[in-house]
Design a protein around this motif. Structure first.
Motif, short mmCIF file in Angstrom:
data_model
loop_
_atom_site.label_atom_id
_atom_site.label_comp_id
_atom_site.label_asym_id
_atom_site.label_seq_id
_atom_site.Cartn_x
_atom_site.Cartn_y
_atom_site.Cartn_z
N HIS B 39 10.98 -0.36 -6.65
CA HIS B 39 10.73 0.83 -7.64
C HIS B 39 9.84 1.70 -7.26
O HIS B 39 8.93 1.14 -6.41
N LEU B 40 9.75 2.82 -7.63
CA LEU B 40 8.73 3.59 -7.50
C LEU B 40 8.00 4.21 -9.01
O LEU B 40 8.49 4.83 -9.72
N GLY B 41 6.77 3.57 -8.90
CA GLY B 41 6.00 4.22 -10.18
C GLY B 41 5.08 5.13 -10.08
O GLY B 41 4.63 5.63 -11.03
N CYS B 42 4.63 5.18 -8.64
CA CYS B 42 3.55 6.29 -8.59
C CYS B 42 3.57 7.14 -7.57
O CYS B 42 3.26 8.15 -7.24
N GLU B 43 4.20 6.34 -6.45
CA GLU B 43 4.41 7.28 -5.23
C GLU B 43 3.12 7.47 -4.37
O GLU B 43 2.94 8.31 -3.57
N GLY B 45 0.72 4.90 -4.02
CA GLY B 45 0.07 3.61 -3.59
C GLY B 45 -0.75 2.87 -4.52
O GLY B 45 -1.18 1.48 -4.21
N VAL B 46 -0.70 3.14 -5.95
CA VAL B 46 -1.58 2.27 -6.80
C VAL B 46 -0.92 1.25 -7.54
O VAL B 46 -1.57 0.19 -7.88
N CYS B 47 0.48 1.47 -7.95
CA CYS B 47 0.85 0.58 -8.93
C CYS B 47 1.52 -0.72 -8.41
O CYS B 47 1.69 -1.48 -9.18
N GLY B 48 1.95 -0.60 -7.22
CA GLY B 48 2.59 -1.65 -6.62
C GLY B 48 4.23 -2.10 -6.94
O GLY B 48 4.80 -2.79 -6.47
N ALA B 49 4.79 -1.21 -7.59
CA ALA B 49 6.20 -1.62 -8.06
C ALA B 49 7.17 -1.50 -6.80
O ALA B 49 8.20 -1.96 -6.94
N CYS B 50 6.60 -0.80 -5.70
CA CYS B 50 7.29 -0.55 -4.53
C CYS B 50 6.98 -1.66 -3.40
O CYS B 50 7.61 -1.51 -2.27
N ARG B 60 2.98 -1.71 0.74
CA ARG B 60 3.68 -0.58 -0.29
C ARG B 60 4.89 0.31 0.39
O ARG B 60 4.48 0.91 1.30
N CYS B 62 5.92 2.78 -0.86
CA CYS B 62 5.83 4.24 -0.89
C CYS B 62 4.70 4.81 0.24
O CYS B 62 4.41 5.90 0.24
S1 FES Z 1 5.29 3.43 -6.07
FE1 FES Z 1 3.31 2.97 -6.67
S2 FES Z 1 2.47 1.57 -5.12
FE2 FES Z 1 4.20 2.59 -4.36
#
Ligand code: FES
Ligand SMILES: Cc1cc2nc3c(=O)[nH]c(=O)nc-3n(C[C@@H](O)[C@H](O)[C@H](O)COP(=O)(O)OP(=O)(O)OC[C@H]3O[C@@H](n4cnc5c(N)ncnc54)[C@H](O)[C@@H]3O)c2cc1C
Ligand code: FES
Lengths: 772, 159, 291
Positions: B39-43, B45-50, B60, B62
């Protein structure tokens, strides 16, 4: 009985395996991507827009501006009752000739890929005439302030005046006056927003996939704006990465993307990126209070006198003024205070419009009230729990009419034994247990807060329950799900009545194509309203099955029972017929029942299907809760460490304790974010300065203390058959208050702890100089 | 802009895709290979969904470019799931209610997958460090940490 | 949030990379771990026309010891350096510093050289290298330049790296027998600091301070060295009181950053506290070494 069972969720497997289907995971043949070009200015006149260069870029399909939408298309209406007329402040899907916040949609670019859209966006030439930006509500209502809207910047000025506040203040033995400020922050779900719309021109059918708490309501609004029949639009909610109050709106994009799909006759997908989200999603909270609380010499609170100012941002959106409205209606909280006065000002500024965030208005009001009550206790030299104890609404005064109203619904605390829950909470935590005041130079404090939280609001809810020929059970619900576990909880309710295992019960929701009406999901209403509708439908299925079996086998209904997915005759060890068998009998056109002469209209031959709509209780149902926390504070740096956190509440009845606990703990995490970390800040010239996850900080695993819960099922509300109260908002609602009180207790000081968030710098400034 | 033919292994299968240099690896996995579990939560680098696993290390998705995947061995949540049912980690997350909306979940699963691939008996501190870069807005992390502690216990018991 | 278009090259040797860097000119940029650069690309804050990927140059990612000098290739992953026993034993401050850099997935890709080249004022690695008085080895078609740490970081996101140059290696004198600590205060652990302090302490046989170094980061465009403080500690037995007294000599005028959310005044309050903690912790560790 599976109601009340602590069972893991049925929907989890697909999420864990990466098989959840969120809107960005959906695609269609010949699909194109959309991008919303947004205002870089907080306040400006748009002189002209020239998209010709952008249109020349290879891969660009279209650029839509306000000139492309029908001239008679009005703004997005506000769909709930507000205090006064807020219609002059509504937002058009695309800015017409003026922008009022950074992030306001100006154009929609459609291209082969999102990257090309962004390339094209750089080529759109817009001639702006910047105007002064106003970022402070106090500045906005100064007489010489630049008007953001023609109707002026003061959108609302209203309040309540109950009892005799003046008199109470005059005769008070003690009064405390304090100002409080709750910063702008918001829901920030991990999934951004997004939509996928496709239009079948030949059939005039529009299909839209995308998250919203209220699919039917949004579908109907969209139909109105596009001039289509409601039945020609299907709005489907896929899996959704969290909502927390922010997905209920009809946002500009909810019109723009279907509009683009219809214009282009192509599937159009828009996936918001995180930076866009920061400027586009509703912001929330952003409220300041001035609170005067008065008490007599016995510690009986005699009056609350409150002034509230809420910064609404650039426009009024579909949720109107819910935040200040709830805050004002519920400010007195769980205390029997009859003299209550509040003046509320809702003010327009050049910031992103605001809306609801989990526990809207309540998080704010609880913070201000409960901090003020601690100050009062300090001033009186009365123990903080004792002061509250003396003022809680006793059980025998239930239902308690506050005398206020919000969104045209009276504030009525329907049920509960607040003093009993309060004592259980104190005992459960060990409130009175002594503790070390100091540890390695850090100071320890303990704080609590008490509050009442509404749930189960809304006019109605509906479900349809179907059993097919093979005995498979499907729930068609008008609610939607953004992670709360409805697929499990709703199945549990049905399972407990028709005795089919939860795994065999499918839940379909969030789709206007499957049920005619639906209320949706907000204000912790699903368990309450949908639960009751489902309870009724399940009983309907049961009755229908027994009646049919009775007719078929000629056995009186009283001798029949429904269990394990079949009808049994009492005392027999073989079932008579399965639910699937009953469903087969009840299939329309079944010759067995098509008996001549005139039964063409076979009223009972509509399948083993029951539809149930129920009406909501006007005031909803209210849960009483207590939060308690221990906090360590470093008096040299202002660092804080929440050591433990405790939530106690009476929810009437838990449908699934695992999910209830999850809602509470997750809610506390969000509350802690709002208490310590999260803030949407604007520079003086109107730019959002916390526009990425690097500077808008949400709690990570290190920010979480151990959270324990005490969930009581003591007093069941009478307004719904299941006797449940919603729990979704109890988690965040009291956090800032309990933490603020704990830090103040640690520092033995109160100054500076009235402004959220509690950054280390703010906390340090509250440390008395002697301690430092 | 030159297109690059990039070949790598994902979840044990060799793949070859044509990518623009500016495409992130996450976009390539999702958009071109249909692996939408990442998943992409922020693109940014902060959220870690990817979070995915690249050559045995967490990364990451993204913050890597698709072109950089040439020759790499990549594991995504799809590959970390058994053909049927749930892995030990996934099962524990379900049992301890370590997920609600499920959006952060694939990233969490991968971060924990990496942790347990290098350390079968992590302490609570090590568990926290392993998921410290994974944001979850729903759960408050308690269920996730409890699930990971249970996995550690179960792995110990198996040995 | 999709990057603007660019061309991409993945050279296999340093020479090849330097050739490319020269031929592509000022529009080219190198990418190391990408943990800072890719977000900037996605936000279109960085728009290079050409990206030169250093990830396929094995010679840039070795850590080796030659005599008393540790050579760390610029492309050494932060996670690799953090897990390296050589680093832990010979350069403990680097180990402790890296613990505070990001999270496991960002450390697995992010490089030491990338962090130093990026020169975020709140980053830990420039402070660490300043504390070690490390040398930065810059390579270009023109040859090699060796720049000491205190001349390398020039300001916010600004270093001595000239166009056409690549940071190839960091050279540090091994410091096996001292205590080190990096202490910082950030609003959320794993994030950039509001103030950080890096300390190295080595003790004489009698337990007094033989040598100490103190750097404070995140309070000014470049990390700050406070020799006056550490000079005052020399020959002294450590105690909270002694350290606090020495910290009176910290020149708080050197602190510069003043933001709306973190004021200069606040940084001046917490800077010395971080320094005190770092010094005391480093001292404790040094004592532990002696035992
Ligand atoms: S989408 Fe948030 S860290 Fe990659
Ligand atoms: C969630 C998150 C949290 C983080 N937290 C921290 C933290 O707490 N502390 C911290 O210090 N950092 C932190 N970072 C940033 C850190 O992870 C990066 O690794 C570092 O800043 C850059 O290293 P890189 O190898 O990724 O470089 P890249 O991002 O690839 O490059 C960064 C810049 O340096 C240049 N560059 C890279 N290598 C060289 C070279 N050898 N020669 C010349 N120029 C070069 C690039 O052209 C670019 O301009 C965080 C990042 C993320 C995503
Ligand atoms: S489960 Fe929703 S973000 Fe983690």
């Amino acid at each position: 009985m599976t109601i009340g069972a602590r069972i893991p969720r049925v929907e989890d497997a697909r999420f864990l395996r990466g098989e959840g289907r969120y809107v960005a995971d959906l695609a269609m043949p010949f699909m194109v991507e959309a991008y919303v070009l947004r205002s870089p200015y907080p306040h400006a006149i748009i002189r002209s827009i020239d998209a010709s260069e952008a249109l020349k870029l290879e891969g660009v399909e279209a650029v839509f501006t306000a000139a492309d939408v029908p001239a008679d298309l009005g703004p997005i209406v506000c769909r709930i009752p507000t205090h006064g007329d807020l219609s002059p402040y509504l937002q058009h899907p695309l800015a017409q000739d003026r922008v009022r916040y950074v992030g306001e949609p100006i154009a929609v670019i459609v291209a082969k890929s999102r990257a090309i859209c962004e390339d094209a966006a750089e080529l759109v030439e817009i001639d702006f005439d910047p105007l002064p930006a106003i970022t402070s509500p106090y500045r906005a209502i100064e007489p010489n302030a630049e008007p953001i809207h023609e109707a002026g910047n003061l959108a609302g000025d209203w309040g309540f005046d109950l009892g005799n506040v003046e008199e109470a203040l005059k005769s008070a033995a003690y009064t405390v006056q304090e100002s409080f400020s709750v910063q702008r922050h918001t829901a920030m779900p991990m999934e951004t927003r997004g939509l996928l719309a496709s239009y079948d021109r030949g059939r005039n059918l529009l299909e839209v996939h995308g998250a919203t708490k209220v699919v039917h309501t949004n579908r109907n609004m969209l139909a109105g704006m596009l001039g289509m029949s409601e039945q020609d639009i299907r709005l489907v909610e896929p899996d959704v990465g969290g909502s927390f109050g922010a997905r209920g709106e009809f946002y500009p994009e909810d019109f723009l993307i279907p509009f683009a799909a219809k214009r282009l006759c192509k599937p159009v997908r828009w996936i918001e990126d995180r930076v866009e989200h920061f400027g586009a999603i509703n912001h929330s909270r952003d409220s300041d209070f001035v609170v005067t609380v008065a008490a007599d010499e016995n510690g009986i609170i005699t009056a609350f006198d409150v002034k509230l100012v809420t910064d609404m941002g650039g426009y009024i959106r579909t949720h109107g003024d819910v935040v200040p409205s709830h805050a004002a209606a519920c400010f007195p909280g769980p205390y029997k205070v009859r003299n209550y006065r509040i003046n509320t000002k809702t003010v327009m500024t050049n910031k992103t419009p605001t809306g609801t965030y989990r526990a809207p208005g309540m998080f704010e009001a609880n913070f201000a009230r409960e901090r003020a009550i601690d100050r009062l206790a300090d001033k009186m030299g009365l123990e903080r729990a004792e002061l509250r104890r003396r003022n809680l609404i006793p059980a025998e005064m239930m239902p308690w009419h506050v005398g206020t109203e919000s969104v045209k619904r009276p504030t009525i605390f329907d049920s509960g034994d607040y003093p009993a829950v309060f004592e259980k909470a104190l005992a459960g935590y060990g409130w009175d247990a002594p503790f070390e005041r100091e540890e390695n130079g850090w100071l320890r404090g303990r704080g609590l807060c008490a509050f009442v939280e509404p749930s189960g609001l809304g006019a109605f809810e509906g479900v349809r329950l179907e059993v097919d020929q093979r005995g498979n059970v499907t729930i068609f619900s008008g609610s939607s799900n953004q992670g709360q576990g409805h697929e499990t909880v709703l199945a549990q309710i049905v399972s407990s009545i028709i005795d089919v295992p939860v795994e065999k019960i499918a839940v379909r929701h969030g789709d206007t194509g499957i049920i005619t009406f639906g209320g949706g999901t907000y204000a912790s209403r699903t368990a309450v309203l949908c639960g009751e509708a489902l309870y009724n439908a399940s009983h309907g299925i049961r009755d229908k099955a027994l009646k049919t079996a009775s007719a078929k086998f000629n056995i009186p209904v009283e001798e029949l029972e429904l269990r394990e997915g079949a009808v049994w005759q009492a005392g027999k060890n073989e079932p008579l017929i399965t639910l699937g068998g009953i469903a087969r009998i009840l299939m329309p056109g079944n010759p067995e029942f098509l008996k001549p002469p005139s039964d063409k209209n076979i009223p009972d031959h509509d399948g083993l299907v029951v539809t149930s709509y129920i009406r909501g209780v006007p005031g909803g149902t209210w849960a009483f809760a207590v939060h308690i926390a221990d906090v360590l504070v470093d008096p040299r740096t202002g660092e804080t460490k929440v050591e433990k956190y405790f939530v106690a509440c009476d929810v009437g009845r838990q449908l699934n304790p695992l999910i209830v606990e999850g809602q509470l703990i997750g809610g506390v995490a969000q509350g802690l974010g709002g208490t310590f970390l999260e803030e949407l800040t604007y520079s003086e010239d109107g730019q959002l300065t916390t526009g990425t996850f690097a500077d808008y900080m949400m709690p990570n695993v290190y920010n979480m203390p151990p959270v324990s819960t005490l969930v009581l099922e003591d007093v069941k509300p009478e307004g719904n058959v299941l006797g449940v109260k919603g729990v979704g908002e109890i988690g965040p609602s009291g956090v800032a208050a309990a933490i603020g009180n704990a830090i103040a207790d640690a520092l033995k000081s109160n100054t500076g702890l009235n402004i959220l968030p509690f950054t280390p710098e703010r906390v340090l400034s509250a440390v008395p100089t002697v301690t430092r | 802009m030159t297109l690059h033919q990039v070949s790598f292994t994902v979840n044990g299968k060799k793949v070859s895709v044509e990518v623009e240099p500016r495409q992130t690896l996450a976009d390539v996995l999702r958009g071109q290979l249909g692996l939408t579990g990442t998943h992409l939560g922020c693109e940014h680098g902060v959220c870690g969904a990817c979070t995915i696993i690249v050559n045995g290390e967490p990364a990451r998705g993204c913050l890597m470019l698709g072109v950089q995947a040439e020759g790499a061995e990549i594991l995504t949540v799809e590959g970390a799931s058994p053909d049927e049912g749930l892995s030990l980690i996934q099962e524990a997350l379900r049992e301890f209610h370590g997920l609600q909306c499920g959006f952060c979940t694939p990233g969490m699963v991968m971060a924990l997958h990496h942790l347990f691939s290098v350390n079968t008996s992590p302490t609570e501190e090590e568990i926290k460090e392993a998921i410290s870069g994974q944001l979850c807005r729903c759960t408050g992390y308690q269920g996730i940490v409890n699930a990971a502690k249970a996995v550690a216990q179960r792995l110990q018991a198996q040995q | 949030m999709k990057p603007a278009p660019f061309e991409y090259f993945a050279p296999r040797t340093l020479d090849e990379a330097l050739d490319l860097l020269e031929s592509e000119g000022s529009e080219a940029r190198v990418i190391a771990g990408g943990q800072s650069l890719v977000p900037m690309l996605a936000l279109r804050l960085a728009r290079p026309e050409v990206l030169i990927d250093l990830n396929r140059i094995p010679e840039l990612s070795r850590i080796r010891q030659e005599g008393s000098t540790i050579h760390i290739g610029a492309m050494t992953r932060q996670a690799h350096a953090l897990a390296s026993s050589l680093v832990f034993e010979q350069l403990p401050l680097l180990h402790y510093g890296l613990q505070n850099v990001g999270h496991p997935p960002t450390r697995a890709r992010g490089t030491l050289g990338g962090s130093l080249s990026h020169a975020d004022p709140a980053a830990e690695t420039p402070a660490v290298m300043l504390a070690y008085k490390a040398d930065m080895v810059l390579k270009s078609k023109q040859g090699e330049r060796i720049i000491p740490a205190d001349e390398f970081t020039l300001g916010t996101f600004d270093t001595a790296i000239e166009p056409g140059e690549i940071l190839a290696e960091i050279r540090v004198q091994a410091k096996p027998n001292e205590g080190a600590a990096l202490v910082e205060l950030s609003r959320r652990k794993g994030d950039f600091a509001m103030a950080s302090a890096a300390a190295r302490v080595s003790l004489a046989a009698d337990g007094t301070c033989a040598e100490a170094h103190l750097i404070v980061g995140a309070v000014a465009p470049v990390p700050l060295r406070f020799d006056a403080v550490t000079d005052a500690l020399k020959g002294q037995k450590f105690s909270e009181a002694v350290v606090r007294e020495a910290l009176e000599l910290m020149d708080l005028e050197l602190f510069e950053f003043d933001n709306e959310d973190i004021s200069l005044e606040y940084r001046r309050k917490i800077g010395p506290v971080m320094a005190e903690r770092a010094l005391l912790q480093a001292f404790k560790r040094a004592e532990g070494m002696q035992k």
